[in-house]
Design a protein around this motif. Structure first.
Motif, PDB file in Angstrom:
ATOM      1  N   LEU A 179       0.927  -1.341  -0.093  1.00  0.00           N
ATOM      2  CA  LEU A 179       0.009  -0.016  -0.095  1.00  0.00           C
ATOM      3  C   LEU A 179       0.662   1.201   0.065  1.00  0.00           C
ATOM      4  CD1 LEU A 179      -2.851   1.212   0.095  1.00  0.00           C
ATOM      5  CD2 LEU A 179      -2.654   1.140   2.727  1.00  0.00           C
ATOM      6  N   TYR A 180       1.953   1.029   0.725  1.00  0.00           N
ATOM      7  CA  TYR A 180       3.053   2.341   0.732  1.00  0.00           C
ATOM      8  C   TYR A 180       3.423   2.629  -0.491  1.00  0.00           C
ATOM      9  CZ  TYR A 180       7.207   4.961   1.592  1.00  0.00           C
ATOM     10  OH  TYR A 180       8.186   5.831   1.530  1.00  0.00           O
ATOM     11  N   ASN A 181       4.149   1.653  -1.305  1.00  0.00           N
ATOM     12  CA  ASN A 181       4.569   1.647  -2.416  1.00  0.00           C
ATOM     13  C   ASN A 181       3.594   2.135  -3.550  1.00  0.00           C
ATOM     14  OD1 ASN A 181       7.042   0.659  -1.317  1.00  0.00           O
ATOM     15  ND2 ASN A 181       6.682  -1.631  -2.065  1.00  0.00           N
ATOM     16  N   LEU A 182       2.552   1.816  -3.596  1.00  0.00           N
ATOM     17  CA  LEU A 182       1.423   2.158  -4.575  1.00  0.00           C
ATOM     18  C   LEU A 182       1.287   3.565  -4.310  1.00  0.00           C
ATOM     19  CD1 LEU A 182      -1.070  -0.734  -4.819  1.00  0.00           C
ATOM     20  CD2 LEU A 182       0.279   0.271  -6.572  1.00  0.00           C
ATOM     21  N   SER A 183       0.921   4.072  -3.174  1.00  0.00           N
ATOM     22  CA  SER A 183       0.460   5.574  -2.678  1.00  0.00           C
ATOM     23  C   SER A 183       1.855   6.415  -3.050  1.00  0.00           C
ATOM     24  CB  SER A 183       0.312   5.621  -1.409  1.00  0.00           C
ATOM     25  OG  SER A 183       1.316   5.264  -0.392  1.00  0.00           O
ATOM     26  N   SER A 184       2.885   5.741  -2.961  1.00  0.00           N
ATOM     27  CA  SER A 184       4.310   6.831  -3.230  1.00  0.00           C
ATOM     28  C   SER A 184       4.383   6.850  -4.602  1.00  0.00           C
ATOM     29  CB  SER A 184       5.577   6.012  -2.579  1.00  0.00           C
ATOM     30  OG  SER A 184       5.378   6.168  -1.043  1.00  0.00           O
ATOM     31  N   LYS A 185       4.112   5.813  -5.427  1.00  0.00           N
ATOM     32  CA  LYS A 185       4.367   5.899  -6.755  1.00  0.00           C
ATOM     33  C   LYS A 185       3.476   6.520  -7.254  1.00  0.00           C
ATOM     34  CE  LYS A 185       4.715   2.660 -10.876  1.00  0.00           C
ATOM     35  NZ  LYS A 185       6.021   2.818 -11.283  1.00  0.00           N
ATOM     36  N   HIS A 186       2.189   6.865  -6.958  1.00  0.00           N
ATOM     37  CA  HIS A 186       1.135   7.619  -7.370  1.00  0.00           C
ATOM     38  C   HIS A 186       1.197   8.888  -6.829  1.00  0.00           C
ATOM     39  CE1 HIS A 186      -1.004   4.711 -10.390  1.00  0.00           C
ATOM     40  NE2 HIS A 186      -0.224   3.826  -9.618  1.00  0.00           N
ATOM     41  N   GLY A 187       1.927   9.368  -6.230  1.00  0.00           N
ATOM     42  CA  GLY A 187       2.059  10.858  -5.747  1.00  0.00           C
ATOM     43  C   GLY A 187       0.923  10.892  -4.588  1.00  0.00           C
ATOM     44  N   VAL A 188       0.685   9.995  -4.201  1.00  0.00           N
ATOM     45  CA  VAL A 188      -0.671  10.447  -2.957  1.00  0.00           C
ATOM     46  C   VAL A 188      -0.333   9.951  -1.582  1.00  0.00           C
ATOM     47  CG1 VAL A 188      -2.301  10.422  -4.977  1.00  0.00           C
ATOM     48  CG2 VAL A 188      -1.743   8.318  -3.765  1.00  0.00           C
ATOM     49  N   ALA A 189       0.710   9.743  -1.351  1.00  0.00           N
ATOM     50  CA  ALA A 189       1.293   8.950  -0.109  1.00  0.00           C
ATOM     51  C   ALA A 189       1.067   9.928   1.213  1.00  0.00           C
ATOM     52  CB  ALA A 189       2.820   8.689  -0.086  1.00  0.00           C
TER      53      ALA A 189
ATOM     54  N   LEU B  48       0.424   9.832 -22.800  1.00  0.00           N
ATOM     55  CA  LEU B  48       1.057   9.295 -23.856  1.00  0.00           C
ATOM     56  C   LEU B  48       2.679   8.868 -23.678  1.00  0.00           C
ATOM     57  CD1 LEU B  48      -0.262  11.397 -26.684  1.00  0.00           C
ATOM     58  CD2 LEU B  48      -0.822   9.176 -26.468  1.00  0.00           C
ATOM     59  N   GLU B  49       3.141   9.783 -22.944  1.00  0.00           N
ATOM     60  CA  GLU B  49       4.826   9.785 -22.642  1.00  0.00           C
ATOM     61  C   GLU B  49       5.201   8.839 -21.617  1.00  0.00           C
ATOM     62  OE1 GLU B  49       6.994  11.199 -24.750  1.00  0.00           O
ATOM     63  OE2 GLU B  49       5.745  12.036 -25.919  1.00  0.00           O
ATOM     64  N   TYR B  50       4.384   8.979 -20.111  1.00  0.00           N
ATOM     65  CA  TYR B  50       4.745   8.303 -19.276  1.00  0.00           C
ATOM     66  C   TYR B  50       3.724   7.549 -18.483  1.00  0.00           C
ATOM     67  CZ  TYR B  50       7.804  12.422 -19.613  1.00  0.00           C
ATOM     68  OH  TYR B  50       8.606  13.288 -20.211  1.00  0.00           O
ATOM     69  N   GLY B  51       2.549   7.541 -18.944  1.00  0.00           N
ATOM     70  CA  GLY B  51       1.345   6.881 -18.144  1.00  0.00           C
ATOM     71  C   GLY B  51       0.777   7.756 -17.123  1.00  0.00           C
ATOM     72  N   ILE B  52      -0.325   7.586 -16.650  1.00  0.00           N
ATOM     73  CA  ILE B  52      -1.061   8.660 -15.667  1.00  0.00           C
ATOM     74  C   ILE B  52      -1.043   8.041 -14.225  1.00  0.00           C
ATOM     75  CG2 ILE B  52      -2.583   9.441 -17.277  1.00  0.00           C
ATOM     76  CD1 ILE B  52      -4.946   7.596 -16.336  1.00  0.00           C
ATOM     77  N   TYR B  53      -1.201   8.905 -13.262  1.00  0.00           N
ATOM     78  CA  TYR B  53      -0.886   8.500 -11.860  1.00  0.00           C
ATOM     79  C   TYR B  53      -2.372   9.170 -11.165  1.00  0.00           C
ATOM     80  CZ  TYR B  53       3.974   7.566 -12.770  1.00  0.00           C
ATOM     81  OH  TYR B  53       5.169   7.193 -13.312  1.00  0.00           O
ATOM     82  N   LEU B  54      -2.376   8.365 -10.115  1.00  0.00           N
ATOM     83  CA  LEU B  54      -3.708   8.813  -9.545  1.00  0.00           C
ATOM     84  C   LEU B  54      -3.729  10.291  -8.827  1.00  0.00           C
ATOM     85  CD1 LEU B  54      -4.106   5.672  -7.096  1.00  0.00           C
ATOM     86  CD2 LEU B  54      -5.590   6.364  -8.943  1.00  0.00           C
ATOM     87  N   ARG B  55      -2.521  10.829  -8.773  1.00  0.00           N
ATOM     88  CA  ARG B  55      -2.694  12.275  -8.506  1.00  0.00           C
ATOM     89  C   ARG B  55      -3.055  13.017  -9.436  1.00  0.00           C
ATOM     90  NH1 ARG B  55       3.201  11.393  -9.834  1.00  0.00           N
ATOM     91  NH2 ARG B  55       3.662  12.873 -11.538  1.00  0.00           N
ATOM     92  N   HIS B  56      -3.077  12.712 -10.720  1.00  0.00           N
ATOM     93  CA  HIS B  56      -3.610  13.308 -11.798  1.00  0.00           C
ATOM     94  C   HIS B  56      -5.199  13.376 -11.666  1.00  0.00           C
ATOM     95  CE1 HIS B  56       0.267  12.390 -13.773  1.00  0.00           C
ATOM     96  NE2 HIS B  56       0.611  13.620 -13.530  1.00  0.00           N
ATOM     97  N   LEU B  57      -5.728  12.225 -11.557  1.00  0.00           N
ATOM     98  CA  LEU B  57      -7.127  12.032 -11.484  1.00  0.00           C
ATOM     99  C   LEU B  57      -7.717  12.865 -10.099  1.00  0.00           C
ATOM    100  CD1 LEU B  57      -7.432   8.487 -12.614  1.00  0.00           C
ATOM    101  CD2 LEU B  57      -7.736  10.448 -13.968  1.00  0.00           C
TER     102      LEU B  57
END
Length: 401
Positions: free
Chosen positions: A43-53, A273-282
């Motif tokens: 859970l920590y790894n996922l939240s960190s990767k998506h910029g929502v930790a 297109l370039e990098y993929g989207i992250y939850l922080r964007h949504l």
């Protein structure tokens, strides 16, 4: 096709509750989450990767008691270890000396999470100081600078420091060239990328000056008719007026909500297109709509998105926000459900994005090149959903750069 796990659903649930608390500004009781060490780490790894930790950490509602040390061990004659005979506050559980499901992370991971959250708050404070100093400089020189995204947009959050922040984007418009010269005289090392875009470092943070909205921060790509259409429309939105927000007791000019909806969507499409989207964007789009639904003409925006060839992707982004992040928005848009599922799958399981950064850096130049090309070809479907033939037009340029 891979499917979301318990960790993904828990992360989405916590974010949904966080956004709900942001909208209502009330404390939202979360559902109890219990994981073993591996689960909390995932859970920590996922939240960190998506910029929502930081957002997730806020919703864990960790009490002070969780950080206190209680020396309570299992009796020697107790051979069976389970969640029924172990207090969650014991030393064994807190420090992960025994792996059972708990409703708080192990102490070492909890400490790391706290440090990350504090770092996020420090980054926000640093960005605020930079914005204040730069705006003061521009005002002295009669330059009306506009802060795009960043800490200005972050004021929509009850806790702005929980949001992820990157580079600082400033729109100078017709004063772009003069602004660069003045900053150069101030001692800044300005990298003029082209006649519309420049960057410089200020106190360790990258600041990007813009003359227009061609999204030059996404480098090594061909600019298309869509870029021109989006830029033209964003300029029109600016002509209709600005908003102002208070950031640390100073007034900061920011674009209006319709501008931001188009800007964030176009930015998200290019990131996709370039990098993929992250939850922080949504999360940004979700909160923008919830905060400003009465100020946005969605029928007009639908026509603009269609003209810019991003309506299909926007519809899928909104669907993900509604399904997983609790967005309350009723639009009569035709959704491609297969595309929505594919975007969700790409967001969490794209193998090219899951590679360890350390391993990637150790690759030789040729290895990194072939990795990047493999990622490009695996992303062909993304370009095809924007405009037919776009991938083939982009391919020669991508192969060279």
């Amino acid at each position: 096709m891979m499917y979301l796990t318990t960790y993904h659903y828990s992360l989405l649930s916590l974010l949904r509750e966080y956004l709900q608390s942001e909208k209502s500004e009330l404390t939202v009781a979360r559902k109890e989450i219990k994981f073993g060490r591996e689960g909390w780490q995932n859970l920590y790894n996922l939240s960190s990767k998506h910029g929502v930790a930081s957002m997730v950490f806020e919703m864990l509602n960790i009490s002070e008691r969780a950080s206190q040390l209680e020396l309570e061990f299992i009796p020697e004659n107790n051979s069976k270890v389970n969640s029924d005979n172990i207090n969650n506050d014991t030393l064994l559980v807190k420090y992960g000396l025994i792996d059972i499901e708990t409703n708080i992370p192990p102490a070492d991971l909890l400490t790391k999470w706290k440090i990350d959250t504090q770092n996020s708050e420090d980054i926000y404070k640093k960005d605020v100081d930079i914005i204040k100093e730069l705006l003061a400089f521009f005002r002295i020189n009669d330059i009306d600078a506009l802060i795009i995204n960043g800490v200005g947009f972050g004021q929509m959050f009850v806790h702005p420091s929980h949001r992820h922040y990157g580079d600082v984007d400033i729109f100078l418009g017709s004063e772009y060239t003069r602004g660069n010269k003045l900053l150069g005289k101030l001692g800044m090392n300005i990298e003029v990328v082209n006649q519309n875009y420049s960057t410089f470092k200020f106190r360790g943070v990258t600041v990007r000056n813009h003359k227009c909205f061609y999204f030059h921060q996404f480098r090594h790509r061909i600019f298309t008719k869509q870029d021109k259409r989006v830029d033209k429309q964003l300029m029109k939105f600016l002509e209709s007026g600005y908003d102002t927000v208070s950031v640390d007791d100073i007034e900061v000019k920011t674009p209006n909500p319709e501008f931001m909806l188009l800007y964030l969507t176009r930015h998200l499409v290019l990131h996709f297109l370039e990098y993929g989207i992250y939850l922080r964007h949504l999360c940004d789009i979700n909160l923008l709509i919830e905060r400003n639904r009465d100020s946005i003409d969605f029928a007009k925006m639908e026509k603009i998105f269609k003209k810019c060839h991003i309506l299909k992707l926007f519809t899928s982004f909104i669907s993900i926000c509604k399904t997983h992040l609790g967005l309350n928005l009723d639009l009569n848009l035709k959704e491609d459900k297969d595309l929505t599922q594919r975007i969700l799958n790409d967001m969490f399981f794209n193998k090219y994005r899951l590679i360890d950064k350390g391993k990637f850096k150790k690759m030789r130049a040729l290895g990194r090149y072939f990795f990047r090309i493999s990622y490009l070809f695996s992303s062909k479907w993304k370009y095809d959903h924007i405009q037919r033939g776009l991938f083939l037009r982009m391919l020669p340029y991508k192969l060279l750069f």
